[in-house]
Enzyme design. Structure first.
Site, PDB file in Angstrom:
ATOM      1  N   CYS A  23     -11.564 -35.292  14.932  1.00 54.95           N
ATOM      2  CA  CYS A  23     -12.159 -35.434  16.266  1.00 54.95           C
ATOM      3  C   CYS A  23     -11.086 -35.437  17.359  1.00 54.95           C
ATOM      4  O   CYS A  23     -10.236 -36.324  17.396  1.00 54.95           O
ATOM      5  CB  CYS A  23     -12.968 -36.726  16.273  1.00 54.95           C
ATOM      6  SG  CYS A  23     -13.447 -37.329  17.897  1.00 54.95           S
ATOM      7  N   CYS A  26     -11.101 -38.510  19.610  1.00 55.27           N
ATOM      8  CA  CYS A  26     -10.614 -39.663  18.839  1.00 55.27           C
ATOM      9  C   CYS A  26      -9.089 -39.698  18.867  1.00 55.27           C
ATOM     10  O   CYS A  26      -8.490 -40.774  18.960  1.00 55.27           O
ATOM     11  CB  CYS A  26     -11.095 -39.592  17.387  1.00 55.27           C
ATOM     12  SG  CYS A  26     -12.887 -39.637  17.213  1.00 55.27           S
TER      13      CYS A  26
END
Length: 102
Positions: A23, A26
């Protein structure tokens, strides 16, 4: 390591970061959380939970994590705040400070 339930039952606020290695947003949170920890030190605990690790599935399902990153703030086992997406350090500090021990 402490079990998740024991960890979030702390008197110290616990910021939980549900993330995934693949991600992009993230990855943006990693230095943000490092800076937050540097600013607040032991006044806050940070727990990172990889949603793709099978051992974490119970927690992911229990809290209905549907997008990453998802940040949650706990104190004494109670969820105080939750938000998905990247959250900058000043905003995180603003959210956490009212729950810090005086």
């Amino acid at each position: 390591m402490e079990k998740f339930e024991e960890f979030i039952n702390s008197e110290t606020p616990v910021l939980v970061d549900y993330f995934a290695a693949w991600c992009g947003p993230c990855k943006m949170m990693h230095p943000i959380l490092d800076e937050l920890k540097e600013r607040l030190g032991d006044k806050v605990r940070i727990l990172k939970i990889d949603v793709d690790v099978p051992a974490n599935r119970q927690s992911v399902y229990a809290y209905q994590i549907q997008s990453v990153p998802t940040l949650m703030l706990f104190k004494k086992g109670r969820m105080l705040w939750r938000q998905s997406g990247v959250v900058r350090v000043p905003r995180l500090e603003e959210i956490i400070k009212p729950y810090l021990a005086s």
